[in-house]
Design a protein around this motif. Sequence first.
Motif, PDB file in Angstrom:
ATOM      1  N   GLY A   1      33.301  40.949  33.212  1.00  0.00           N
ATOM      2  CA  GLY A   1      31.741  41.475  33.500  1.00  0.00           C
ATOM      3  C   GLY A   1      31.252  39.838  33.956  1.00  0.00           C
ATOM      4  O   GLY A   1      29.835  40.087  33.925  1.00  0.00           O
ATOM      5  N   THR A   2      31.560  38.834  33.871  1.00  0.00           N
ATOM      6  CA  THR A   2      30.958  37.617  34.003  1.00  0.00           C
ATOM      7  C   THR A   2      30.694  37.546  35.642  1.00  0.00           C
ATOM      8  O   THR A   2      30.097  36.684  36.091  1.00  0.00           O
ATOM      9  CB  THR A   2      31.848  36.461  33.611  1.00  0.00           C
ATOM     10  OG1 THR A   2      32.957  36.239  34.208  1.00  0.00           O
ATOM     11  CG2 THR A   2      31.954  36.399  32.211  1.00  0.00           C
ATOM     12  N   GLY A   3      31.344  38.358  36.439  1.00  0.00           N
ATOM     13  CA  GLY A   3      31.196  38.329  37.988  1.00  0.00           C
ATOM     14  C   GLY A   3      32.282  37.510  38.490  1.00  0.00           C
ATOM     15  O   GLY A   3      32.436  37.624  39.677  1.00  0.00           O
ATOM     16  N   SER A   4      33.024  36.766  37.801  1.00  0.00           N
ATOM     17  CA  SER A   4      34.114  36.057  38.611  1.00  0.00           C
ATOM     18  C   SER A   4      35.597  36.812  37.755  1.00  0.00           C
ATOM     19  O   SER A   4      35.830  36.841  36.680  1.00  0.00           O
ATOM     20  CB  SER A   4      34.051  34.798  38.241  1.00  0.00           C
ATOM     21  OG  SER A   4      34.427  34.132  37.086  1.00  0.00           O
ATOM     22  N   GLN A   5      36.384  37.102  38.801  1.00  0.00           N
ATOM     23  CA  GLN A   5      37.863  37.568  38.397  1.00  0.00           C
ATOM     24  C   GLN A   5      38.556  36.437  37.440  1.00  0.00           C
ATOM     25  O   GLN A   5      38.525  35.309  37.797  1.00  0.00           O
ATOM     26  CB  GLN A   5      38.512  37.730  39.961  1.00  0.00           C
ATOM     27  CG  GLN A   5      39.865  38.593  39.550  1.00  0.00           C
ATOM     28  CD  GLN A   5      39.794  39.641  39.199  1.00  0.00           C
ATOM     29  OE1 GLN A   5      39.084  40.408  39.725  1.00  0.00           O
ATOM     30  NE2 GLN A   5      40.347  39.985  37.846  1.00  0.00           N
ATOM     31  N   LYS A   6      39.206  36.954  36.191  1.00  0.00           N
ATOM     32  CA  LYS A   6      39.819  36.301  35.557  1.00  0.00           C
ATOM     33  C   LYS A   6      41.344  36.347  35.619  1.00  0.00           C
ATOM     34  O   LYS A   6      41.563  37.682  35.966  1.00  0.00           O
ATOM     35  CB  LYS A   6      39.229  36.214  34.074  1.00  0.00           C
ATOM     36  CG  LYS A   6      37.908  35.748  33.966  1.00  0.00           C
ATOM     37  CD  LYS A   6      37.827  34.349  33.541  1.00  0.00           C
ATOM     38  CE  LYS A   6      36.354  33.754  33.443  1.00  0.00           C
ATOM     39  NZ  LYS A   6      35.565  34.364  32.533  1.00  0.00           N
ATOM     40  N   TYR A   7      42.046  35.609  35.113  1.00  0.00           N
ATOM     41  CA  TYR A   7      43.554  35.858  35.079  1.00  0.00           C
ATOM     42  C   TYR A   7      44.123  35.498  33.830  1.00  0.00           C
ATOM     43  O   TYR A   7      43.618  34.485  33.289  1.00  0.00           O
ATOM     44  CB  TYR A   7      44.465  35.153  36.306  1.00  0.00           C
ATOM     45  CG  TYR A   7      43.759  35.398  37.483  1.00  0.00           C
ATOM     46  CD1 TYR A   7      44.483  36.523  38.379  1.00  0.00           C
ATOM     47  CD2 TYR A   7      42.676  34.755  38.344  1.00  0.00           C
ATOM     48  CE1 TYR A   7      44.151  36.712  39.627  1.00  0.00           C
ATOM     49  CE2 TYR A   7      42.329  35.124  39.438  1.00  0.00           C
ATOM     50  CZ  TYR A   7      42.624  36.244  40.241  1.00  0.00           C
ATOM     51  OH  TYR A   7      42.377  36.425  41.398  1.00  0.00           O
ATOM     52  N   CYS A   8      45.148  36.230  33.322  1.00  0.00           N
ATOM     53  CA  CYS A   8      45.793  35.697  32.108  1.00  0.00           C
ATOM     54  C   CYS A   8      47.479  35.549  32.325  1.00  0.00           C
ATOM     55  O   CYS A   8      47.692  36.746  33.007  1.00  0.00           O
ATOM     56  CB  CYS A   8      45.217  36.535  30.969  1.00  0.00           C
ATOM     57  SG  CYS A   8      45.886  35.927  29.469  1.00  0.00           S
TER      58      CYS A   8
END
Lengths: 159, 159
Positions: free
Chosen positions: A91-98
């Motif tokens: 929801g920060t607007g930028s796609q995250k990866y893990c």
Amino acid sequence: MRWCSRAVTLTIIAIAMNNKEYISDEQTLDNAGIRVTAVRLLVWRQVRHGFSDAFSLADLEAALPTVDRSTLFRTLSTFTEAHLLHEIDDGTGSQKYCVCSARDTHHCEGHVHLTCIRCHRTYCLTDVRIPSVPLPEGWASTETEYVVKGICPACNREK
Amino acid sequence: MRWCSRAVTLTIIAIAMNNKEYISDEQTLDNAGIRVTAVRLLVWRQVRHGFSDAFSLADLEAALPTVDRSTLFRTLSTFTEAHLLHEIDDGTGSQKYCVCSARDTHHCEGHVHLTCIRCHRTYCLTDVRIPSVPLPEGWASTETEYVVKGICPACNREK
DNA sequence: CTGTTTTCTGCAACCGAGTTGCAAAAAGAT
DNA sequence: ATCTTTTTGCAACTCGGTTGCAGAAAACAG
């Protein structure tokens, strides 16, 4: 486990370099069915060892300034398709990866994520499964996103 | 409830128009502490009566082509601050908004959202509260997002 | 090892959503 | 009616994500 001549060659090189991680990372990509290239190895080592939590394309860009953004983007897509990474929408607007934990390929689905609204870091609670809720008649669920927003211990401490 | 002379004037006009909704919408904005303007009334009536579910800025733009995007954006922010709308992050990459139900100003927080991966519509399950999970030591939670992705009944029917 | 085919990478450009500065228009106050 | 404040439209810009394409690198075949 597949074991090809190129990998053997790399093993020898790695032993010569006295660098066990090198072999291991190479194997990981190979096992995932991904062709091993210089860039991919670089990216993998960064995401595997260089980040403590979930990261964005921008984070990766900053960490590896020599590699083009589009290449990094495509590499992340490749890794995600190969289940080496999972995507998080915090929801920060930028796609995250893990990075997916090694033992279980499909552990990535269905766990809770934590996002700090101060430092914008996102963490996986891999061992906390998302509780389910009753859905209306006729709905077929495919996936569920559960993101807790709050203040992480580190940000909490520094007041 | 506040009741100012301008509102009285509008009431008279509305009665003349034999249009009860008109009064009601005007009052809603006024009660929320928002100055009533032509654009805001137009936007409010659209979001209140024109959408069946959550909507994006783009949806609003398409519905009201005469109003500038930046104005719509600012109007949505104003409405959200005034708790007339709540924001939904459904993971489609575009911010969604939904009208808060009148009876409870703070009902907006803590309920489950449904997103259809076919038609990209998002719905509120206002009466389903998000189940909580245990958080790690030191985390302070401020908000939780729970989004179920799946196929909505309508899309399911048309196979 | 060399030539051919396939895949990957870098560059540049583009896209869409969100956002801002500024001047004109509208609304409110006196 | 005039002045002040707020709102609106326009234009431009940011930022993250994405694509087309040509050259580079890797895999493959002989």
